[in-house]
Design an enzyme around this catalytic site. Sequence first.
Site, PDB file in Angstrom:
ATOM      1  N   LYS A  54       0.847  -1.209   0.000  1.00 29.66           N
ATOM      2  CA  LYS A  54       0.000   0.000   0.000  1.00 29.66           C
ATOM      3  C   LYS A  54       0.878   1.254   0.000  1.00 29.66           C
ATOM      4  O   LYS A  54       0.639   2.200  -0.755  1.00 29.66           O
ATOM      5  CB  LYS A  54      -0.950  -0.006   1.220  1.00 29.66           C
ATOM      6  CG  LYS A  54      -2.072  -1.039   1.079  1.00 29.66           C
ATOM      7  CD  LYS A  54      -2.870  -1.261   2.363  1.00 29.66           C
ATOM      8  CE  LYS A  54      -3.872  -2.407   2.161  1.00 29.66           C
ATOM      9  NZ  LYS A  54      -4.685  -2.710   3.332  1.00 29.66           N
ATOM     10  N   GLN A  98      -4.504  -1.528   9.616  1.00 34.36           N
ATOM     11  CA  GLN A  98      -4.556  -2.851   8.985  1.00 34.36           C
ATOM     12  C   GLN A  98      -5.212  -3.871   9.918  1.00 34.36           C
ATOM     13  O   GLN A  98      -4.886  -3.944  11.105  1.00 34.36           O
ATOM     14  CB  GLN A  98      -3.127  -3.300   8.597  1.00 34.36           C
ATOM     15  CG  GLN A  98      -3.056  -4.577   7.790  1.00 34.36           C
ATOM     16  CD  GLN A  98      -3.690  -4.477   6.400  1.00 34.36           C
ATOM     17  OE1 GLN A  98      -3.784  -3.396   5.812  1.00 34.36           O
ATOM     18  NE2 GLN A  98      -4.131  -5.592   5.867  1.00 34.36           N
ATOM     19  N   ASP A 121     -10.746   3.345   4.304  1.00 34.33           N
ATOM     20  CA  ASP A 121     -11.101   1.925   4.196  1.00 34.33           C
ATOM     21  C   ASP A 121     -12.616   1.738   4.060  1.00 34.33           C
ATOM     22  O   ASP A 121     -13.075   0.656   3.684  1.00 34.33           O
ATOM     23  CB  ASP A 121     -10.666   1.205   5.481  1.00 34.33           C
ATOM     24  CG  ASP A 121      -9.480   0.295   5.269  1.00 34.33           C
ATOM     25  OD1 ASP A 121      -9.326  -0.237   4.155  1.00 34.33           O
ATOM     26  OD2 ASP A 121      -8.721   0.106   6.236  1.00 34.33           O
TER      27      ASP A 121
HETATM   28  N1  GUN Z   1      -7.229  -6.663   6.107  1.00 34.09           N
HETATM   29  C1  GUN Z   1      -7.643  -7.363   5.023  1.00 34.09           C
HETATM   30  N2  GUN Z   1      -8.175  -6.528   4.100  1.00 34.09           N
HETATM   31  C2  GUN Z   1      -8.100  -5.284   4.615  1.00 34.09           C
HETATM   32  C3  GUN Z   1      -8.488  -4.005   4.124  1.00 34.09           C
HETATM   33  O1  GUN Z   1      -9.041  -3.841   3.029  1.00 34.09           O
HETATM   34  N3  GUN Z   1      -8.235  -2.961   4.961  1.00 34.09           N
HETATM   35  C4  GUN Z   1      -7.664  -3.120   6.182  1.00 34.09           C
HETATM   36  N4  GUN Z   1      -7.469  -2.037   6.933  1.00 34.09           N
HETATM   37  N5  GUN Z   1      -7.294  -4.291   6.666  1.00 34.09           N
HETATM   38  C5  GUN Z   1      -7.520  -5.370   5.881  1.00 34.09           C
END
Ligand code: GUN
Length: 295
Positions: A54, A98, A121
Site C-alpha cells: 500500500k 490494517q 477503508d
Molecule cells: N485486512 C484485510 N483486508 C483489509 C483491508 O481492506 N483494509 C484493512 N485495513 N485491513 C484489511
Amino acid sequence: MTAKIISGTETAKAIREELKAEIAELKEKHNVVPGLVTILVGEDPASQSYVTAKNKTAHALGINSKQVTLSADTSEDDLLALIDKYNKDDACNGILVQLPLPKHINEGRVLYAINPVKDVDGFHPVNVGKMVLGEQCFLPCTPHGVLELLIRSGIETSGAEVVVVGRSNIVGKPMVNLMLQKREAGNATVTVCHTRTKDMASHTRRADIIIAAAGVPKMITADMVKEGVVIIDVGVNRIGMSESGKAILVGDVDFDSVKEKAAAITPVPGGVGPMTITMLMKNTVQAARQAAGWI
Ligand code: GUN
C-alpha cells in the site's frame, strides 16, 4: 470453453495511471498533496506485505504516505491516541489501520475512532450506513475494486444471478449491498452463501457471476459452477512457500478446473488484490479533494 482471464494487474495499472495524472494536477493547480497514514500493529507476515504494498503504491503515485508499525503488545489506548493524533493532523487525509488487530484490542472501538472523513477503508459505521443507503461515501476497497473490475471488463450485472460466497464485514456484506443497488455494476439478484449454507453447490450452479470471498483454498470446484459463469475470486490463501522463499498463493476457486467452464475468471495472484490497493489510493485522493472543499 476456456475462460477469458480478467487481469486485475492490468486494470489496476490503468486506474493508477489516471490517479497519477489526477494527483499531479491537484498539486499543480491547488498545491494539494493527498496524505495517507497506514498503521500496522504486530508482525503478521501477510499484513506486513499488504501494508508495504500500500505504501509503495502510494509513493509511486505521488501520495504522501507514512507507515507506522507498532509492536504486537501495543495497548488499545496507545493505538487510540495515535488515531486521535492523525485525526487532528491536516496533512493526513486518510487513516488505515490494517486488520486483523491483536486479540487484546477491540477492533470496533478502533475503527469507530477514525474520523469518518478520513476513513479511506470505508469501515466506519457512518460510511457503512451511507453505503447501504447508496449515498456518497468511501466504499470499502475490495468490494469497490470488484465493481471496477466488472465495469471495466464489460460484464453485465443488471438482472444477473450473483452468488457471493462469504459474509465478512470487509468483503461479503458490502459486496452484497453494492451489487443490489441501482447503480453501475449493480441491479443484480444477489444470494449470499456462508458456512451455515446447506448445499452450497445448488446456489453456485445457478450463478451467472460468483464472487468468492470465503477464505478457503480452492473451495469452488468445476462441478459447482455452470458453463459460462463469470468468476471473481477474492480469496488470497497462503498454502506454503516456494523454494525461493515466496508465499504460494491460491484463491477460493480451483482455477485450473473452473477456467475450463467459465466465460471469464480472475487469477490469484493478479486479480482482485491489485484492485484493492488501487481503490485505497482512489479513496485517499477523494479524501484530499473533500478536505480541500471538494476541489
Ligand atoms: N485486512 C484485510 N483486508 C483489509 C483491508 O481492506 N483494509 C484493512 N485495513 N485491513 C484489511
